[in-house]
Design an enzyme around this catalytic site. Structure first.
Site, PDB file in Angstrom:
ATOM      1  N   ASP A 200      47.970  36.774  32.838  1.00 30.43           N
ATOM      2  CA  ASP A 200      46.602  37.066  33.254  1.00 30.43           C
ATOM      3  C   ASP A 200      46.673  37.431  34.730  1.00 30.43           C
ATOM      4  O   ASP A 200      46.902  36.571  35.576  1.00 30.43           O
ATOM      5  CB  ASP A 200      45.710  35.847  33.041  1.00 30.43           C
TER       6      ASP A 200
ATOM      7  N   TYR B 129      31.610  47.948  35.974  1.00 30.78           N
ATOM      8  CA  TYR B 129      32.885  48.644  35.803  1.00 30.78           C
ATOM      9  C   TYR B 129      33.147  49.610  36.946  1.00 30.78           C
ATOM     10  O   TYR B 129      34.221  49.591  37.565  1.00 30.78           O
ATOM     11  CB  TYR B 129      32.895  49.385  34.466  1.00 30.78           C
TER      12      TYR B 129
ATOM     13  N   ARG C  22      49.879  43.063  46.086  1.00 30.08           N
ATOM     14  CA  ARG C  22      50.432  42.244  47.168  1.00 30.08           C
ATOM     15  C   ARG C  22      51.822  41.739  46.821  1.00 30.08           C
ATOM     16  O   ARG C  22      52.757  41.830  47.642  1.00 30.08           O
ATOM     17  CB  ARG C  22      49.498  41.064  47.466  1.00 30.08           C
TER      18      ARG C  22
ATOM     19  N   ASN D 249      47.512  49.474  35.818  1.00 32.57           N
ATOM     20  CA  ASN D 249      46.742  50.055  34.730  1.00 32.57           C
ATOM     21  C   ASN D 249      45.752  49.069  34.110  1.00 32.57           C
ATOM     22  O   ASN D 249      44.748  49.479  33.533  1.00 32.57           O
ATOM     23  CB  ASN D 249      47.709  50.573  33.649  1.00 32.57           C
TER      24      ASN D 249
ATOM     25  N   LYS E   1      36.106  49.089  39.767  1.00 32.80           N
ATOM     26  CA  LYS E   1      37.208  50.049  39.840  1.00 32.80           C
ATOM     27  C   LYS E   1      37.283  50.720  41.206  1.00 32.80           C
ATOM     28  O   LYS E   1      38.361  51.175  41.614  1.00 32.80           O
ATOM     29  CB  LYS E   1      37.069  51.107  38.738  1.00 32.80           C
TER      30      LYS E   1
ATOM     31  N   THR F 229      40.747  56.000  23.929  1.00 37.47           N
ATOM     32  CA  THR F 229      41.096  54.583  23.933  1.00 37.47           C
ATOM     33  C   THR F 229      39.864  53.772  23.558  1.00 37.47           C
ATOM     34  O   THR F 229      38.753  54.297  23.471  1.00 37.47           O
ATOM     35  CB  THR F 229      41.602  54.123  25.309  1.00 37.47           C
TER      36      THR F 229
END
Length: 304
Positions: A101, A197, A164, A128, A201, A230
Site C-alpha cells: 500500500d 481525482y 522520495r 502509475n 492527480k 481501463t
C-alpha cells in the site's frame, strides 16, 4: 456532463501540441528497436497489477530488455499473473513482486529495502498507481470526506513517498535516473465532476517540476496517457477515440533515454509525436511551455 455531441477525436485534438498525433504505437516509440534497449536497467512500476501497469508499462520495459522489473501493487495474485506475462515476453528478466500500500510510509520503506537487497538500486520509476473514487461524477457538495481524502492518500501522498524513497536509494547524487508520474488532462484544466481525482492527480503532476529543479541527474516527466480502455475510464467517455497501452508503454521507454532529458520538469501527453517534440527542444527548454502556471497580468508596470 453530456459528451455525446462532441466528435470522437475531441480529446485527441483538445490539447494537441505537436503537428502529428498518435493513438497507437509508432516506430519512434517501439520498445523493440535496438536504440531503445535498456539493458542493465531496473524499473519500478507502481499500480502494476492491472490497467496501464499491467498492459502498458510492464510489457514495454520487458520488450526493451531491462535487467529487472519491480512490480508494486496491493493485489499479490494479480501481480503474479503480470509476472507470468513478463516471463513470456522475456524469460531472462528478473522480477520482484512487492504487495504494498503506497500510502503507508513504513510499507514503502520496506519495499525499497527489498529492492536494494535484490538489485542494489533501481534506475527508473513509473508512478502509475492511482485511484478515482469520483466515478461518473460527484459534486464537491455531495462528496464523502473519507472517499475524497483516500484519493489524496494514494495519488498524492503515495506518489510522494515512493518518489522520495526512489531518489534516496540512488547510488550517488549524480546517478542518471528517470521518474514518470502519471497525470491526467483533468489536472491541467480541472473537472468539477471529478474534483477529488483531478486535484489529487495535480499533486503527482506538480511533484515533477519540484524534483527536476533540484535533481539535474533525473529526467522527471508528468505523463498524461490519454483515454484508455481501463476500469478507470467512465462509461460516458467510452465513445471517444482511445489510445492503446502499447503507445503509452513505448513512450515511457522512450522517456527513459538521455534524449528525453530536455522534457524534465514538464508535462506531456502520450499522443504527441516525439520527433515533433525534439524539433521544438529549444523552444520547450527556453520557455514556460508544458508547465502549469497562473495566467494574468502581474507587476506594477501594468498600472502606470
Amino acid at each position: 456532463m453530456d459528451f455525446s455531441q462532441l466528435p470522437k477525436n475531441f480529446f485527441l485534438t483538445l490539447f494537441q501540441y505537436t503537428k502529428n498525433v498518435h493513438s497507437d504505437q509508432y516506430p519512434a516509440v517501439d520498445p523493440t528497436r535496438e536504440d531503445m534497449n535498456l539493458t542493465g536497467k531496473v524499473v519500478i512500476i507502481t499500480g502494476a497489477s492491472r490497467g496501464l501497469g499491467a498492459t502498458a508499462f510492464a510489457p514495454a520495459f520487458a520488450k526493451a530488455g531491462v535487467r529487472g522489473l519491480v512490480l508494486i501493487a496491493t493485489n499479490s495474485k494479480a501481480l503474479k499473473k503480470v509476472e507470468q506475462d513478463i516471463n513470456k515476453i522475456n524469460s531472462e528478466i528478473k522480477t520482484l513482486i512487492i504487495p504494498t500500500d503506497i500510502s503507508d510510509g513504513q510499507a514503502v520503506a520496506s519495499a525499497f529495502d527489498k529492492v536494494q537487497a535484490t538489485f542494489g538500486y533501481a534506475d527508473i520509476l513509473i508512478n502509475n498507481a492511482g485511484i478515482n473514487s469520483d466515478g461518473e461524477g460527484v459534486l464537491i457538495s455531495q462528496a464523502d470526506e473519507e472517499t475524497w481524502w483516500r484519493q489524496f492518500e494514494v495519488n498524492g501522498k503515495g506518489t510522494f513517498l515512493v518518489t522520495r524513497s526512489f531518489i534516496n536509494q540512488l547510488p550517488t547524487r549524480d546517478a542518471p535516473a528517470t521518474i514518470i508520474n502519471l497525470t491526467t488532462g483533468a489536472a491541467w484544466k480541472g473537472n468539477p465532476m471529478a474534483p477529488g481525482y483531478s486535484i489529487s492527480k495535480l499533486v503527482a503532476q506538480q511533484l515533477i517540476p519540484a524534483v527536476a529543479a533540484v535533481h539535474p541527474n533525473i529526467t522527471a516527466v508528468a505523463l498524461h496517457p490519454g483515454l484508455l480502455d481501463t476500469d478507470m475510464l467512465p462509461q460516458s467517455m467510452r465513445h471517444f477515440d482511445r489510445e492503446t497501452p502499447e503507445l503509452v508503454g513505448g513512450l515511457a521507454v522512450w522517456l527513459s533515454h538521455p534524449h528525453a532529458h530536455f522534457l524534465s520538469g514538464k508535462v506531456i501527453a502520450s499522443q504527441w509525436d516525439v520527433d515533433d517534440l525534439l524539433a521544438r527542444k529549444l523552444e520547450i527548454q527556453g520557455g514556460n511551455d508544458l508547465t502549469v502556471d497562473l495566467v494574468g497580468k502581474f507587476g506594477p508596470g501594468q498600472f502606470s
